[in-house]
Every structure is written in structure tokens, then in C-alpha cells.
Design a protein around this motif. Structure first.
Motif, short mmCIF file in Angstrom:
data_model
loop_
_atom_site.label_atom_id
_atom_site.label_comp_id
_atom_site.label_asym_id
_atom_site.label_seq_id
_atom_site.Cartn_x
_atom_site.Cartn_y
_atom_site.Cartn_z
N PHE A 130 -36.59 -4.74 0.66
CA PHE A 130 -35.80 -5.06 -0.53
C PHE A 130 -34.34 -5.29 -0.16
N ASN A 131 -33.80 -4.42 0.68
CA ASN A 131 -32.40 -4.54 1.08
C ASN A 131 -32.16 -5.78 1.95
N GLN A 132 -33.16 -6.21 2.69
CA GLN A 132 -33.03 -7.47 3.43
C GLN A 132 -33.04 -8.66 2.48
N LEU A 133 -33.82 -8.57 1.41
CA LEU A 133 -33.91 -9.67 0.46
C LEU A 133 -32.65 -9.81 -0.40
N SER A 134 -31.76 -8.81 -0.33
CA SER A 134 -30.51 -8.89 -1.09
C SER A 134 -29.28 -8.87 -0.19
N GLY A 135 -29.47 -8.89 1.13
CA GLY A 135 -28.35 -9.02 2.05
C GLY A 135 -27.72 -7.72 2.52
N PHE A 136 -28.21 -6.57 2.06
CA PHE A 136 -27.61 -5.30 2.46
C PHE A 136 -28.07 -4.85 3.84
N LEU A 137 -29.16 -5.42 4.33
CA LEU A 137 -29.59 -5.23 5.72
C LEU A 137 -29.87 -6.60 6.31
N GLN A 138 -29.48 -6.79 7.56
CA GLN A 138 -29.72 -8.06 8.23
C GLN A 138 -30.93 -7.93 9.15
N PRO A 139 -31.96 -8.76 8.97
CA PRO A 139 -33.12 -8.69 9.86
C PRO A 139 -32.73 -9.13 11.28
N HIS A 140 -33.38 -8.53 12.27
CA HIS A 140 -33.12 -8.93 13.64
C HIS A 140 -33.75 -10.27 13.97
N SER A 141 -34.79 -10.61 13.24
CA SER A 141 -35.39 -11.93 13.37
C SER A 141 -36.07 -12.28 12.06
N GLY A 142 -36.38 -13.58 11.89
CA GLY A 142 -36.93 -14.04 10.64
C GLY A 142 -35.86 -14.67 9.77
N GLU A 143 -36.25 -15.25 8.66
CA GLU A 143 -35.29 -15.92 7.79
C GLU A 143 -35.62 -15.69 6.32
N ILE A 144 -34.58 -15.75 5.50
CA ILE A 144 -34.72 -15.62 4.05
C ILE A 144 -34.07 -16.84 3.43
N LYS A 145 -34.81 -17.54 2.55
CA LYS A 145 -34.31 -18.76 1.93
C LYS A 145 -34.41 -18.64 0.41
N VAL A 146 -33.43 -19.23 -0.25
CA VAL A 146 -33.41 -19.22 -1.72
C VAL A 146 -33.29 -20.66 -2.21
N ARG A 147 -34.17 -21.06 -3.09
CA ARG A 147 -34.10 -22.41 -3.65
C ARG A 147 -33.06 -22.45 -4.77
N GLN A 148 -32.18 -23.43 -4.72
CA GLN A 148 -31.14 -23.60 -5.73
C GLN A 148 -31.63 -24.49 -6.88
N SER A 149 -30.84 -24.57 -7.93
CA SER A 149 -31.25 -25.33 -9.11
C SER A 149 -31.39 -26.81 -8.80
N ASN A 150 -30.69 -27.30 -7.76
CA ASN A 150 -30.80 -28.71 -7.39
C ASN A 150 -31.94 -28.98 -6.42
N GLY A 151 -32.73 -27.93 -6.13
CA GLY A 151 -33.87 -28.09 -5.24
C GLY A 151 -33.58 -27.84 -3.78
N GLN A 152 -32.30 -27.66 -3.42
CA GLN A 152 -31.92 -27.42 -2.04
C GLN A 152 -32.12 -25.94 -1.68
N TRP A 153 -32.42 -25.69 -0.40
CA TRP A 153 -32.58 -24.33 0.08
C TRP A 153 -31.30 -23.85 0.73
N VAL A 154 -30.95 -22.59 0.49
CA VAL A 154 -29.81 -21.97 1.17
C VAL A 154 -30.29 -20.71 1.86
N MET A 155 -29.55 -20.29 2.89
CA MET A 155 -29.91 -19.08 3.65
C MET A 155 -28.72 -18.13 3.64
N PRO A 156 -28.56 -17.37 2.57
CA PRO A 156 -27.42 -16.43 2.47
C PRO A 156 -27.55 -15.31 3.48
N ARG A 157 -26.40 -14.67 3.79
CA ARG A 157 -26.39 -13.58 4.76
C ARG A 157 -25.90 -12.26 4.16
N THR A 158 -24.78 -12.32 3.47
CA THR A 158 -24.17 -11.11 2.94
C THR A 158 -24.62 -10.87 1.50
N PRO A 159 -24.45 -9.64 0.97
CA PRO A 159 -24.80 -9.39 -0.43
C PRO A 159 -24.08 -10.31 -1.40
#
Length: 595
Positions: free
Chosen positions: A397-426
Motif C-alpha cells: 500500500f505504501n509503495q502504491l502511494s509513494g511512501f516507500l520506493q520499491p527496489h525494482s518494478g514500476e507503478i503507473k497511473v493513467r491520467q484523464s487524457n489517457g497518458q501514463w505517468v510514473m510518480p515517485r514521491t507521495p
């Protein structure tokens, strides 16, 4: 500000006494006392911006006062530059120094900032003592006695009083403006709960830097004026730890984090101490320090919030009871005609992935806390995340909200315009449309329910009025409309959980992460929360929730993911997951699989 409000009249009348009393008495000594009073009140007000609003203890704040003092006098002596220009040069230099000192310290937690300010103050003092060719060394510098406005030097005391009073008004106005702006709310949030502040998109380092820059700027301005008024400076007096503590003490006695607290504290203590020092002369040398100590101990023991913090609300209510003092809030009427909606409509069709975590791995030393975890949350879905205690749910859960950074792997969020972003910090996750709550509720206790929700709303507006309107809409959605004026600390556990959900919703997220939002609630509050979560999903916000109350998980979830030992055990529809032998074994043990 409404100029016809009695608060304005009472404030102006009280402030005018700082001019009327010395002008009425006419004594040079009384003029001197009131000039010092205005000067130190301005210094305490400036200090309060960083020490009170932001909660950052600056014990070496006199370094900015000293920089302003030396800048004004040195430029006057060496280049015949007017102190009015010199004070601006000193203020800019102080602002730069404040950033250099503060930036590395604000990225850490603990007493580093307070220690760094003391260290810098002492270093600068020693440099000033040893640079005799530039600063005059320990002997100090005397300002050239050039009379006139250009040189900020006058024969009449009342002119100095007017200038000191002007600086006081300026610092009070800036303090009031900050207190009632988005920045003021952000500073309070960072001061109380930094993690909760980051969850609503606040960058703690940035807002604290703004506070210390503003504080240093005005402290330096006042230091330049004080140097020209006294006409003499030396390293021991302007780069003084005692001065820093004295200014902080005035703010503490009056009320940290209030607009007029530093002024009230200065008015209470400074005249008594200065009068005692003047009357007793050498016999009472150092007596002013005893006065400061006695008053400080008395206030801390009896009214720890300071005079304004303790009595300010009651006084404000009395002022508001005067004719014309009752204030109305039109936002309550505006809310009744609008329903709450998320910031943006869902980007795609229902069922399209909006949050994707792929092969997340995280190690705590030798512990593989998250082992190739992949989770996908779809548009319009409520996804339940369950597992036995210690399974790693909160870590994911904390990785999915930026409070912990995974050592590997990626988290992507789809924006309203359809583009994907990869945030890092909370903060980046919050601005990407991910709102979250905490397993242990983290309300901003000193703020009202309305103000707590407004902190989330400020992500999309800098207007307090607009934030209030949005906060009231969210309060309707979360059954908090009747508690808007209640202090967060006075809420029940269920109220705090709903408040945290409301604060996250006020950021207008597209995804809401709920961390055991039903834990500790009574059956009535559980029913309210379940209904609220359904309303949130129906409004277009996808929900991912960690929960231990299986009945609620079964009722709410469209799909469930089971985590065990840091890995995804299984996922599927609620009925399928609950009858899966691997899930039964994880929760109850092998003996119950075929029972």
C-alpha cells in the motif's frame, strides 16, 4: 478583509495606542521604549512565520538581523549608499543565506535545523570579530552621523517611532496574509503531520523554505533599521544567541502560530524589563533577564498555548458579537446547489486499468518484504486487498502511494487524457490522482473539520473561499456536514476515519486508497463507511482498500487480491477467493483446508 468588520476597528484602535501613548507623554525615554517595542514585536512576528506557523525552531535567527545591520552600515560607510537601499541588499543576502542553511536541514527530520542555525550564527559572529578591516572586529562600527531621510537618521524620536511602527504593520500584514492563505494551511499541516501533508500533495521542504525565506527577509529589514537607530553595532550584540532566544520567547508567551501573539508577548514583557533596567541602572544589571524568565515560566506552566492561543478565540467571539460583527459564509448556500464530483471524469470505459503495479520488489535488510507483486486496479472498481497480519499489505500500500520506493518494478497511473505517468514521491502520487488514508488516522488536530478537508481542496485552488466550497461538498458525501466547526481532536474514531477519507477526496482523486478505514468502528459507523465508499465509487473514483472485516470486504469488493508473505497468493471474485484452499490455509492453517 471587510473594513466595516468590528475586528478591523478593534485591531486598528489597539495598534494606534503604540503611537498615541508615546506622543501623548512626549518623554524621550518613553519614545525609546515604544520604538524598541515596535522593533522587537516586528522581529518576533517575523520569527513566528518560521517558528510558529512552520514549527521550525530557529535559535540562531539573529544571524539575519546581524546581516541586515552590517549591510546597511557597511554600504553607507564604504560607498555612501543610502540605508534604505542597504537594507534591501541585506534582506536579499539574508534570504540567500536562509536557503543555504535550511535546504539540507529541511530534508531531514529532527533538531538539525535548530542546531544548524546556532552553528551558523556562531560562525558568522566569529568571522565578524576577526575581520577587523571590514567589520571593525569586536570594537564594532559606528554609523556616520548624517541627518536626513536619505540616511535614515533623525533628531526627532517620533520619526523613528513612525518607521518602527511601519515595519511592525508590514510584518503583521504579511503574517496575517500567510495565516489565511493556502501557504498558511500548508505550514500548519507540515508542522502537525508531515506524512499526512504529503498525502494531499504538499511538498514539506518547499513550504518550509518559503517560510524561512520570508522570515529572514523581514528580520533583516528590521535589523537594518535598528542599526541606524542605535547608530552602533558590534558582533556580540547583533549576532547574539540571547537576542534569538528573546525574540522566540516573545512569540511563545504571546502564542505560537497566531498573528498577534508575538506582539502581545512583546507588549507584556519588554516594557517591564526595560523599565526595570532603566530604573535600577547598574544595581539591577541583568534584571531584565530575570523578568523574561519569570514571565516565561509562568506562561508555560499556566497557559502553554500563550496568551492569544488561550484567550484569542473568546476575545474574537466577543468582538463578533458587536454590531456588524456577525459574519456569514455564503459558501454554505453555494454547496446546497452543487453535488460533489471528482476533478476529472474517468478517462476510459469501465474496466480499463487506471493503476498498475508491475513486479514490485522491496527488501528490508534480509527480509524480502514485497516479492514480485503485480496489481491492477480498473476504472470504476472496488478492489479489496486482504491477507493475514504481517503479510505485507501495508508495505504494498505504501509503495502504491509513494511512501516507500520499491527496489525494482514500476507503478503507473493513467491520467484523464489517457497518458501514463510514473510518480515517485507521495506528493507526485497525490497530484497524479492517488488519494489515500492511513491505518492510524492522522487528522490535523488543531484544525477544524472544515479546515482539514480544505487542505485537500487546496491542491486545485489557491482561494480559501473556493476550497471551502469544495470542502463542504465533500463533507456532504462523507456525512460530516454537521461537524464542520468541530476540532478534529474532538471527533470519535469513526469521525476521524471519515474525515481522513474526506480530506483525500477533496484532492479530487481518480483513485482512492483506503487503509483499514473500517478498523475500530462500531456497527453503525461501519454501515456509514460502507455506504460512503459505494457513493465514492459511484461518483467515478476507483477504490483500492485494505480491510480485515471480511463481511464488509465481501459486500464492497468487485475483486479481491490476497497477499501472503509479501507475494500475491491469488486474486478473483470475492466468492472464489474466500473458498480458495490457499487462502483458507494462509488464514487458518492446513488443518482447516478440508475441514
Amino acid at each position: 478583509m471587510n473594513i466595516f468588520n468590528p475586528r478591523v476597528y478593534v485591531t486598528l484602535m489597539a495598534l494606534s495606542l503604540l503611537l498615541l501613548i508615546p506622543m501623548g507623554v512626549g518623554s524621550p525615554f518613553i519614545y525609546h521604549i515604544f520604538i524598541l517595542l515596535c522593533t522587537f514585536a516586528a522581529l518576533a512576528t517575523a520569527w513566528n512565520i518560521v517558528g510558529g506557523f512552520a514549527g521550525q525552531l530557529s535559535l540562531g535567527h539573529a544571524v539575519f538581523y546581524g546581516i541586515g545591520s552590517y549591510a546597511a552600515i557597511l554600504l553607507l560607510m564604504r560607498f555612501q549608499i543610502s540605508p534604505w537601499i542597504g537594507m534591501m541588499v541585506g534582506a536579499v543576502l539574508s534570504t540567500v543565506v536562509s536557503v543555504i542553511v535550511s535546504y539540507p536541514c529541511f530534508r531531514l527530520r529532527g533538531p538539525f535545523f535548530a542546531l544548524a542555525t546556532i552553528a551558523v550564527l556562531e560562525v558568522v559572529r566569529l568571522v565578524a570579530i576577526h575581520q577587523t578591516g571590514l567589520t571593525g572586529g569586536a570594537a564594532g562600527l559606528a554609523a556616520p552621523l548624517n541627518i536626513g531621510w536619505q540616511w535614515m537618521m533623525f533628531r526627532e524620536k517620533w520619526i523613528y517611532l513612525l518607521i518602527a511602527f511601519g515595519f511592525l504593520l508590514l510584518t503583521l500584514l504579511v503574517s496575517w496574509r500567510i495565516k489565511n492563505s493556502r501557504l498558511g494551511y500548508y505550514l500548519v499541516a507540515v508542522r502537525e503531520r508531515e506524512d499526512a501533508a504529503r498525502a494531499v500533495g504538499i511538498n514539506p521542504v518547499k513550504v518550509k523554505l518559503i517560510a524561512v525565506m520570508v522570515s529572514a527577509f523581514f528580520t533583516s529589514l528590521v535589523g537594518s533599521f535598528q542599526a541606524m537607530y542605535l547608530t552602533f553595532i558590534d558582533p556580540g550584540s547583533v549576532f547574539s544567541l540571547e537576542l534569538s532566544i528573546q525574540v522566540a520567547m516573545f512569540a511563545l508567551i504571546g502564542g505560537l502560530g497566531t498573528v498577534f501573539g508575538p506582539l502581545v508577548g512583546t507588549v507584556l514583557v519588554l516594557p517591564i524589563a526595560e523599565l526595570a533596567r532603566g530604573w535600577l541602572s547598574n544595581v539591577g544589571n541583568g534584571f531584565h533577564g530575570l523578568v523574561y524568565g519569570v514571565v516565561l515560566v509562568a506562561v508555560v506552566l499556566t497557559i502553554p498555548k500563550g496568551l492569544v492561543g488561550r484567550f484569542g478565540v473568546s476575545f474574537s467571539r466577543w468582538v463578533d458579537s458587536l454590531p456588524g460583527g456577525k459574519r456569514t459564509d455564503d459558501s454554505a448556500d453555494i454547496v446546497s446547489h452543487h453535488a460533489w464530483v471528482p476533478a476529472t471524469k474517468p478517462a476510459g470505459i469501465k474496466g480499463e486499468v487506471i493503476l498498475s503495479a508491475i513486479n514490485l520488489n522491496l527488501h528490508f535488510g534480509g527480509l524480502h518484504a514485497t516479492n514480485n507483486v503485480s496489481i491492477a486496479l480498473n476504472e470504476g472498481e472496488i478492489l479489496g486487498l486482504i491477507g493475514p497480519n504481517g503479510a505485507g499489505k501495508t508495505t504494498v500500500f505504501n509503495q502504491l502511494s509513494g511512501f516507500l520506493q520499491p527496489h525494482s518494478g514500476e507503478i503507473k497511473v493513467r491520467q484523464s487524457n489517457g497518458q501514463w505517468v510514473m510518480p515517485r514521491t507521495p506528493e507526485e502520487f497525490a497530484r497524479a490522482g492517488i488519494g489515500r488514508t492511513f491505518q492510524i488516522a492522522q487528522p490535523f488536530a488543531d484544525l477544524s473539520v472544515l479546515e482539514n478537508i480544505m487542505l485537500g481542496a487546496f491542491m486545485h485552488t489557491s482561494s480559501s473561499a473556493e476550497a471551502s466550497v469544495l470542502a463542504r461538498k465533500v463533507a456532504q458525501l462523507t456525512d460530516l456536514s454537521g461537524m464542520l466547526d468541530t476540532r478534529a481532536r474532538n471527533l470519535t474514531v469513526g469521525g476521524m476515519k471519515r474525515l481522513e477519507m474526506a480530506r483525500a477526496l477533496a484532492t479530487q482523486p481518480r483513485v482512492l486508497l483506503l487503509d483499514e478505514v473500517l478498523a475500530g468502528l462500531n456497527p453503525a459507523d461501519v454501515s456509514k463507511a460502507v455506504a460512503t465508499i459505494r457513493r465514492v465509487r459511484d461518483s467515478g473514483v476507483s477504490v483500492l482498500m485494505i480491510e480485515h472485516i471480511m463481511q464488509a470486504v465481501m459486500q464492497l469488493s468487485d475483486r479481491i487480491v490476497v497477499i501472503n508473505s509479501g507475494s500475491v497468493l491469488c486474486e478473483g471474485a470475492p466468492n472464489e477467493v474466500m473458498t480458495d484452499s490457499r487462502v483458507i490455509e494462509a488464514y487458518l492453517g492446513k488443518d482447516y483446508v478440508h475441514a
